[in-house]
Design an enzyme around this catalytic site. Structure first.
Site, PDB file in Angstrom:
ATOM      1  N   ALA A   1      57.613 -46.350 -10.495  1.00 49.88           N
ATOM      2  CA  ALA A   1      57.969 -45.600  -9.287  1.00 49.88           C
ATOM      3  C   ALA A   1      59.256 -46.127  -8.648  1.00 49.88           C
ATOM      4  O   ALA A   1      59.829 -47.116  -9.092  1.00 49.88           O
ATOM      5  CB  ALA A   1      56.814 -45.666  -8.298  1.00 49.88           C
ATOM      6  N   HIS A   2      59.685 -45.462  -7.566  1.00 45.89           N
ATOM      7  CA  HIS A   2      60.950 -45.811  -6.921  1.00 45.89           C
ATOM      8  C   HIS A   2      60.941 -47.212  -6.321  1.00 45.89           C
ATOM      9  O   HIS A   2      59.948 -47.661  -5.789  1.00 45.89           O
ATOM     10  CB  HIS A   2      61.370 -44.788  -5.852  1.00 45.89           C
ATOM     11  CG  HIS A   2      60.348 -44.384  -4.874  1.00 45.89           C
ATOM     12  ND1 HIS A   2      60.603 -43.454  -3.887  1.00 45.89           N
ATOM     13  CD2 HIS A   2      59.053 -44.730  -4.709  1.00 45.89           C
ATOM     14  CE1 HIS A   2      59.531 -43.277  -3.180  1.00 45.89           C
ATOM     15  NE2 HIS A   2      58.586 -44.021  -3.649  1.00 45.89           N
ATOM     16  N   ASN A   3      62.082 -47.884  -6.464  1.00 43.69           N
ATOM     17  CA  ASN A   3      62.310 -49.202  -5.880  1.00 43.69           C
ATOM     18  C   ASN A   3      61.457 -50.314  -6.476  1.00 43.69           C
ATOM     19  O   ASN A   3      61.389 -51.417  -5.933  1.00 43.69           O
ATOM     20  CB  ASN A   3      62.140 -49.169  -4.346  1.00 43.69           C
ATOM     21  CG  ASN A   3      63.240 -48.360  -3.669  1.00 43.69           C
ATOM     22  OD1 ASN A   3      63.070 -47.168  -3.395  1.00 43.69           O
ATOM     23  ND2 ASN A   3      64.365 -48.978  -3.440  1.00 43.69           N
TER      24      ASN A   3
END
Lengths: 347, 347, 347
Positions: C240-242
């Site tokens: 997922a993001h980050n």
């Protein structure tokens, strides 16, 4: 593009506290802020970074009180997070958009395209497809015959949409998504073979839906697999044939929903959940990560967890006891020896 | 296309009960039936819809007795479900098929193609590929060097097949499937790096196999990853290197099978199952959804469930007790205080 | 290509035991060895196959003692497995490599390509992309604007890389991988709608990373999702993001890692694991298959298992007791009746 604190404050109707002429050309998290970037402070937990960040401009809430001097220019607004989000939107909208139909796209003569569409290289658009205004289709997308895609929807590169499916307006479909593949329907034969049941339905995706990378949504056997308006699906999700997902329901990555299950509206389903087929899940239900749902959930607002999924209150107690099973076992062994002693004394 | 009840009854060798001239052009579920559609009734649970459906024609079993008058034309046959499935087949076969090699496909001069193949736009066919008769390859497919695809197999849009893999006859491969990607093989080095082991084997898929959207089947390190004839794989399944799946085994979505595991024939493996590497699973085994199989299953016909997977009888008892752990705990606490009382009385 | 035992022994600096002129053109597992193939014996468990295999040449450890006569030619080396792996490498490197830019690729005039690149048919390379030397991009790949791909990296067919992402040197990205799709970020609105948060960051993949088929790595909201050097990801993984994954960490198939979680270096994460968002996992942690990690893991070298994940020692005891819950229940029932009897005697 560069913006001055003055221009940003005017757009946000905020008040400047510091140098109004300082310029930014990018955004940053406050804890990673660099010169020339704009950041924001909403969560008090991050307030300490206000005094150390290199970000040139920081959006803060109107009522923020400073402990010491701040190097950055502050812009004071009603709600720093909402203001920041609206700047992100503005920025995203300002990015240049691809336009036109690439000469290496194949577009059937029997298809219709709206105004200002983008159709990238190596896109295949089948017969009798209808594309609305401002639809953007990135390179390498396959759109089967008779598909309809409504206004403003974005289909990212490498998406495959089988024939006869319908995609609403204002949707975002991410790369690698498969829409309308055959449902998993086979009838066992006497010699242990399986005979395929033709999957003759379609997939209907309503307006304002987002579907994450490499998710797969199977077409219905008959009728439609339906994703209602406002639904948000994360990556690598499996939606089987004839499933229906209610309005504004949100589903996290790697969850799978088996055939013909109907999910209510406003549900939140966490990641890696499995829901078996032919169930009904009420509105506003929350399902914890890695749960396995094996029964209908009739009560709106239920919160369930675990595999098999239980009401969260019972489940949490079971989990706590489960963690302590070794202690529980030794307690039982103690009880056993106590009783043994008691009996021996009796004799 | 429109068909009269008369024409359908003749094809199915059924008897008409109602208007023989009524026409249908589509199919429907009996509970959603509309005028102009054909439906069927096989499950007695749905019998109530017989009297309310708008479907124009309904296939029913010969011996069905009516409680009241039915508006639709009935066609009485030996087995309504089988008859309906055979009509679905007929309908699916009647759909127009794409033909020919698109001018924007790239087909190596060293490849061979059989009779009546379809090769869509943006398909890449590598060197020395062999395609059988009636093979249909939809747009955007990649077929690496030396791949063999046998008669009548359908490769849907956006499939990627690495070099040297073999696909049998009468298979259906859905969009986004990857066949022959490298197995996950690395040797740890002294500096915590990993060194890649070249994956020099291939994937062999036998006849009559269906593989669901976005599944991935890795090539063997040496030798072959093998999917035997009649296997049906659902979407988003992971098959690691050197796995072998026996004839007519069926696997539901999002299941993963680790390296070198051999699965018997006629197994049914539910969704989101994980099976660790280097195991042997006997024939005719059933594995429940979300199970984690960590040991060989030697006994044909075993039914297992849970993570780690247990025999279903033991597992169901454990689940029932697990749900009641809070009650069990309070029972133990009661026992404890009882014993305390007993001991105190003794003193 | 054919090689004699003599040529192979010279390359490996090994000693020949048998016919030095025998030729091989392929490799095999010792238990499946055929005439004309080369195999190896490293694991004593397989020693019995030495006397039955049809492989023409077998690499063995220098100190191996024979029980009886062997038909194959042996080549004695210091470490048979390492020697075999180095031959695999040599063989893999000897395979012909695709070269040049296909005339049916679309390469933006504003992009830069290094020496000896391969760009296959139907590849789209966006504006201002930079490709290093020896980069190989197979057919049907999409590379968005401003992407950087460094020397010697291989992008297999059908990969999609969104704009502004950075891929290091010596990486292998398998078919169907999506890099840089939008993170799953939405803000709930008062009418139960969700408003999308623009995802304006990117993905950075460092050197020597391998990513398995159909995995998806989302771009950061701001900043970067980071995959550090030497990381190996298997198939169908969700990042997922980050998220940040530390050097040389290895993750098996179908695992998912939620937003903003930071994973240390040298970790081993098994298949079908879920890790929730905003966690920190220390270096050198091992996580068992199908685990659900819900809390930080602070202690380097921890080994956890289960959902929720527990320390493996506690977990294994809990699993053992869980399997025996039915027996435990009957023990408690016995205790209960014992106490009842004791109390009755007292009266």
């Amino acid at each position: 593009m560069e913006f001055t604190a003055k221009a940003i404050a005017e757009y946000l109707k905020g008040e400047i506290d510091g140098d109004a002429e300082v310029k930014v050309s990018d955004i940053s998290r406050i804890e990673e802020g660099k010169t020339g970037t704009l950041s924001f402070l909403a969560n008090p937990k991050y307030e300490k970074f206000l005094y150390t960040t290199q970000a040139s401009i920081i959006l803060v809430n109107k009522d923020l009180k400073l402990d010491k001097k701040v190097k950055s220019t502050l812009i004071r607004v009603d709600d720093a997070y909402q203001a920041f989000a609206s700047l992100l939107d503005l920025y995203a909208q300002s990015l240049p958009q691809k336009k036109g139909i690439h000469k290496m796209a194949v577009v059937s003569e029997t298809s219709k395209t709206g105004k200002d569409v983008y159709i990238g290289a190596f896109v295949y658009i089948g017969d009798k497809v209808v594309l609305g205004d401002n639809v953007r289709i990135y390179p390498g997308v396959y759109i089967g015959d008779n598909v309809i895609i409504k206004n403003n929807t974005v289909i990212n590169s490498g998406v495959n949409i089988y024939h006869d499916c319908i995609i609403g307006a204002d949707c975002v479909i991410h790369s690698g998504v498969i829409i309308g593949s055959d449902g998993f329907g086979f009838v066992p034969q006497k010699d242990n073979n399986y005979k395929k049941i033709p999957q003759l339905g379609n997939v209907i995706i309503e307006d304002n839906v987002e579907i994450g990378a490499n998710s797969a949504i199977d077409r219905a056997t008959m009728g439609s697999t339906i994703i209602r308006k406002g639904v948000k699906l994360d990556n690598l999700i499996q939606i089987a044939h004839n499933v229906e997902i209610g309005e504004n329901t949100v589903i996290a990555a790697q969850t799978g929903i088996a055939g013909s299950t109907k999910i209510g509206k406003d549900c939140m389903i966490a990641a890696q959940v499995g829901i078996v087929g032919h169930l009904k899940i009420a509105d506003n239900v929350k399902i914890g990560a890695q749960s396995g749902v094996t029964n209908n959930i009739d009560k709106p607002g239920s919160v369930v967890l675990g595999s098999p999924a239980l009401n969260i209150y019972n489940k949490r107690r079971s989990i706590a006891i489960y963690r302590n099973l070794p202690e529980l076992l030794s307690k039982i062994n103690d009880l056993e020896s106590e009783i043994k002693k008691l009996r021996e004394k009796e004799k």
